[in-house]
Design a protein around this motif. Structure first.
Motif, PDB file in Angstrom:
ATOM      1  N   PRO A 193       0.822  -1.207   0.000  1.00 16.81           N
ATOM      2  CA  PRO A 193       0.000   0.000   0.000  1.00 16.81           C
ATOM      3  C   PRO A 193       0.862   1.266   0.000  1.00 16.81           C
ATOM      4  CG  PRO A 193       0.063  -0.976   2.200  1.00 16.81           C
ATOM      5  CD  PRO A 193       0.937  -1.810   1.325  1.00 16.81           C
ATOM      6  N   VAL A 194       0.890   1.983  -1.112  1.00 16.07           N
ATOM      7  CA  VAL A 194       1.574   3.276  -1.158  1.00 16.07           C
ATOM      8  C   VAL A 194       0.627   4.266  -1.805  1.00 16.07           C
ATOM      9  CG1 VAL A 194       3.985   2.552  -1.209  1.00 16.07           C
ATOM     10  CG2 VAL A 194       2.662   2.568  -3.310  1.00 16.07           C
ATOM     11  N   CYS A 195       0.808   5.554  -1.508  1.00 16.86           N
ATOM     12  CA  CYS A 195      -0.073   6.563  -2.084  1.00 16.86           C
ATOM     13  C   CYS A 195       0.362   6.860  -3.516  1.00 16.86           C
ATOM     14  CB  CYS A 195      -0.077   7.826  -1.234  1.00 16.86           C
ATOM     15  SG  CYS A 195       1.418   8.808  -1.350  1.00 16.86           S
ATOM     16  N   GLY A 196      -0.482   7.553  -4.286  1.00 13.43           N
ATOM     17  CA  GLY A 196      -0.232   7.822  -5.694  1.00 13.43           C
ATOM     18  C   GLY A 196       1.125   8.444  -5.970  1.00 13.43           C
ATOM     19  N   PRO A 197       1.432   9.584  -5.340  1.00 13.29           N
ATOM     20  CA  PRO A 197       2.742  10.212  -5.586  1.00 13.29           C
ATOM     21  C   PRO A 197       3.899   9.270  -5.247  1.00 13.29           C
ATOM     22  CG  PRO A 197       1.322  11.681  -4.312  1.00 13.29           C
ATOM     23  CD  PRO A 197       0.585  10.386  -4.459  1.00 13.29           C
ATOM     24  N   CYS A 198       3.769   8.469  -4.163  1.00 13.41           N
ATOM     25  CA  CYS A 198       4.839   7.548  -3.776  1.00 13.41           C
ATOM     26  C   CYS A 198       5.041   6.507  -4.867  1.00 13.41           C
ATOM     27  CB  CYS A 198       4.506   6.841  -2.462  1.00 13.41           C
ATOM     28  SG  CYS A 198       4.770   7.873  -1.020  1.00 13.41           S
ATOM     29  N   TYR A 199       3.932   5.998  -5.455  1.00  9.87           N
ATOM     30  CA  TYR A 199       4.040   4.950  -6.464  1.00  9.87           C
ATOM     31  C   TYR A 199       4.742   5.485  -7.710  1.00  9.87           C
ATOM     32  CZ  TYR A 199       2.840   1.529  -9.982  1.00  9.87           C
ATOM     33  OH  TYR A 199       2.921   0.619 -10.991  1.00  9.87           O
ATOM     34  N   ALA A 240       6.716   7.998  -7.950  1.00  7.78           N
ATOM     35  CA  ALA A 240       8.109   8.315  -7.637  1.00  7.78           C
ATOM     36  C   ALA A 240       8.959   7.047  -7.625  1.00  7.78           C
ATOM     37  CB  ALA A 240       8.189   9.026  -6.287  1.00  7.78           C
ATOM     38  N   ALA A 241       8.367   5.913  -7.173  1.00 14.96           N
ATOM     39  CA  ALA A 241       9.135   4.672  -7.044  1.00 14.96           C
ATOM     40  C   ALA A 241       9.683   4.212  -8.389  1.00 14.96           C
ATOM     41  CB  ALA A 241       8.258   3.580  -6.428  1.00 14.96           C
ATOM     42  N   LEU A 242       8.953   4.491  -9.485  1.00 12.81           N
ATOM     43  CA  LEU A 242       9.380   4.028 -10.805  1.00 12.81           C
ATOM     44  C   LEU A 242      10.649   4.718 -11.282  1.00 12.81           C
ATOM     45  CD1 LEU A 242       5.968   3.698 -12.639  1.00 12.81           C
ATOM     46  CD2 LEU A 242       7.343   1.929 -11.524  1.00 12.81           C
ATOM     47  N   SER A 243      10.975   5.884 -10.724  1.00 13.62           N
ATOM     48  CA  SER A 243      12.238   6.521 -11.107  1.00 13.62           C
ATOM     49  C   SER A 243      13.042   6.889  -9.860  1.00 13.62           C
ATOM     50  CB  SER A 243      11.973   7.759 -11.966  1.00 13.62           C
ATOM     51  OG  SER A 243      11.123   8.634 -11.282  1.00 13.62           O
ATOM     52  N   THR A 244      12.910   6.072  -8.816  1.00 16.46           N
ATOM     53  CA  THR A 244      13.673   6.304  -7.596  1.00 16.46           C
ATOM     54  C   THR A 244      14.424   5.032  -7.219  1.00 16.46           C
ATOM     55  OG1 THR A 244      11.941   7.789  -6.842  1.00 16.46           O
ATOM     56  CG2 THR A 244      13.555   7.090  -5.201  1.00 16.46           C
ATOM     57  N   PRO A 245      15.741   5.012  -7.408  1.00 16.60           N
ATOM     58  CA  PRO A 245      16.489   3.828  -7.005  1.00 16.60           C
ATOM     59  C   PRO A 245      16.437   3.674  -5.483  1.00 16.60           C
ATOM     60  CG  PRO A 245      17.837   5.347  -8.318  1.00 16.60           C
ATOM     61  CD  PRO A 245      16.594   6.065  -7.947  1.00 16.60           C
TER      62      PRO A 245
END
Ligand SMILES: [Zn+2]
Ligand SMILES: [Zn+2]
Ligand SMILES: [Zn+2]
Length: 462
Positions: free
Chosen positions: A3-9, A11-16
């Motif tokens: 469970p992560v919020c929209g902005p977190c999700y 961001a995860a795609l371009s956050t190592p």
């Protein structure tokens, strides 16, 4: 991915992030049996890993078959070097700030799109000519301000008081546009009165954006006054009290602003003695909210997930603590303190308890607003501005708040009134940064009930 919020999700795609199995900083795409998140190589252990052409590590390759960090290092060298000859010595701290970012994807994206990156490329051609004055001379002030922030963050330029610089640069530009006979009066007034006082306040760390606006306004009012004298074929020497009264009545908005210049001119015997403009009679604050509206807006700030985080945090701080936007933008992460049960925010040396919901919002805001570039010793602003190392501009923030239907001024006055019921005026004036006299006047108002106060106001307006 859990469970992560929209902005977190997104961001995860371009956050190592650190892979739970191999420990490398990668984009994580799968979950291990034990629950940890895994990189592509660890999710498909049977496939030969893709390796970076420069450092040889298994990595998420970018075009050119290099890992994000090696790609960034190459791009930064291209950006800052002349003919690919390597980054010149004076710019190496800047290269270190750019390549050392936590997330190379964000800096790569910035280098692709930002006009500030193009300006850096241009400035890098003459690294020895870089100083604050050279940047002051450039057009495109927003882009230049960004580059300045970056160079200060890197330690290439010394930090300076940007509010004071706004005043001195504005005054210098304004002066060159004046006819000589006006410049002969305005220049000493601006330099030896307004700017000297601004420097004193700046040295004490107390020169705000609003103060710079006020000082520019005082100089502009002085220029306006000289134009008015000309149009009435008057001079300072021939000025009489009746002229001054005409000016003051005709220009209610400029009346208070023109007082410093007229006092200054009178003290230097440029006018007859004894002339004065009275300050306009002190107004009671005219903008208040009905309590129900105030509480409804506070409820929105704390609960409405559709509102942007920065708007919710700002709106709640205004409504709970009567903080003006100019103070809210100066808040930094190190003003927050936590113990087991509570979070406190230190305002003017007073720690105030944050409601758990607001403490949570502030944590979220800090997590979602990491600056793109950051230096080792700088303040971490709660509301970081577009410019590296600087907070948001309070005027822009005021617009944002109005756009979301949460204007700050009336709400702030109401919050002060509510607090006044419990706190003595001296504490209020210290805590909220308003004049003790104003605090006393408001305390008198608050002593009566809200209903009485609103009834009196509506009666007066009718
Ligand atoms: Zn989140
Ligand atoms: Zn891995
Ligand atoms: Zn590499």
């Amino acid at each position: 991915m859990g469970p992560v919020c929209g902005p977190c999700y997104r961001a995860a795609l371009s956050t190592p992030t650190q892979c739970a199995s191999c420990g490398r900083q990668r984009v994580l795409v799968g979950r291990a049996a034990g629950g940890g998140l895994l990189c592509r190589t660890c999710v498909f252990p049977g496939e030969p890993p893709e390796r970076c052409g420069a450092c040889g590590e298994p990595a998420d390759l970018l075009p050119g078959r290099r890992c994000p960090r090696c790609t960034l290092a190459a791009r930064v060298t291209d950006l800052l070097s002349v003919d690919g000859a390597g980054v010149p010595e004076p710019l190496q701290p800047l290269a270190a700030v750019l390549t050392g970012a936590d997330n190379p994807y964000r800096v790569l994206e910035w280098m692709r799109r930002s006009p500030a990156a193009r300006l850096l490329r241009h400035l890098a051609l003459q690294p020895d000519a870089l100083d604050h004055q050279a940047l002051d001379a450039l057009p495109h002030r927003a882009v230049t301000a960004y580059v300045r922030g970056l160079l200060v963050t890197a330690g290439i330029l010394p930090p300076r008081d940007e509010n004071l610089a706004l005043l001195t640069n504005w005054a210098a530009r304004t002066m060159t546009a004046l006819p000589p006979q006006h410049a002969a009066l305005i220049r000493p007034f601006a330099e030896w009165h307004i700017i000297r006082d601004a420097r004193r306040r700046s040295a004490r760390g107390r020169y705000t954006y609003v103060a710079h606006k006020g000082d520019c306004g005082n100089i502009r009012a002085a220029i306006d006054f000289l134009n008015w004298l000309d149009s009435h074929r008057l001079s300072l020497a021939a000025l009489e009290q009746r002229h001054l009264d005409t000016w003051a009545t005709g220009r209610p908005s400029l009346r208070a602003r023109s007082i410093p210049f007229i006092r200054w001119a009178t003290a230097r015997r440029l006018t007859a003695t004894g002339l004065l403009i009275e300050h306009p009679p002190a107004q009671l604050p005219g903008h208040f909210q009905v309590e129900a509206v105030h509480h409804e807006e506070l409820r929105r700030c704390l609960n409405d997930t559709v509102l942007p985080l920065d708007v919710r945090v700002t709106g709640a701080l205004v409504r709970l603590y009567a903080l003006p936007l100019t103070r809210i933008v100066e808040l930094t992460a190190d003003q927050l303190h936590r113990n087991e049960d509570h979070t406190y925010l230190t305002i003017n040396r007073h720690p105030v308890l944050l409601p758990p919901k607001l403490a949570h919002l502030i944590d979220d805001q800090l997590r979602h607003s990491t600056p793109r570039h950051s230096g080792p010793h700088e303040h971490r602003y709660l509301l970081p501005g577009h410019i590296p190392g600087r907070p948001r501009n309070p005027a822009g923030l005021a617009d944002t708040m109005r756009r979301h239907g949460l204007p700050a001024r009336a709400a702030r006055n109401t919050a002060v009134m509510e607090a006044l019921v419990d706190l003595p005026p001296m504490v209020i004036s210290d805590l909220f940064g308003i004049q003790p006299k104003t605090a006393e006047r408001w305390a008198t108002l608050a002593a009566g009930s809200w209903a009485d106060f609103l009834a009196v106001r509506e009666g007066n307006q009718g």
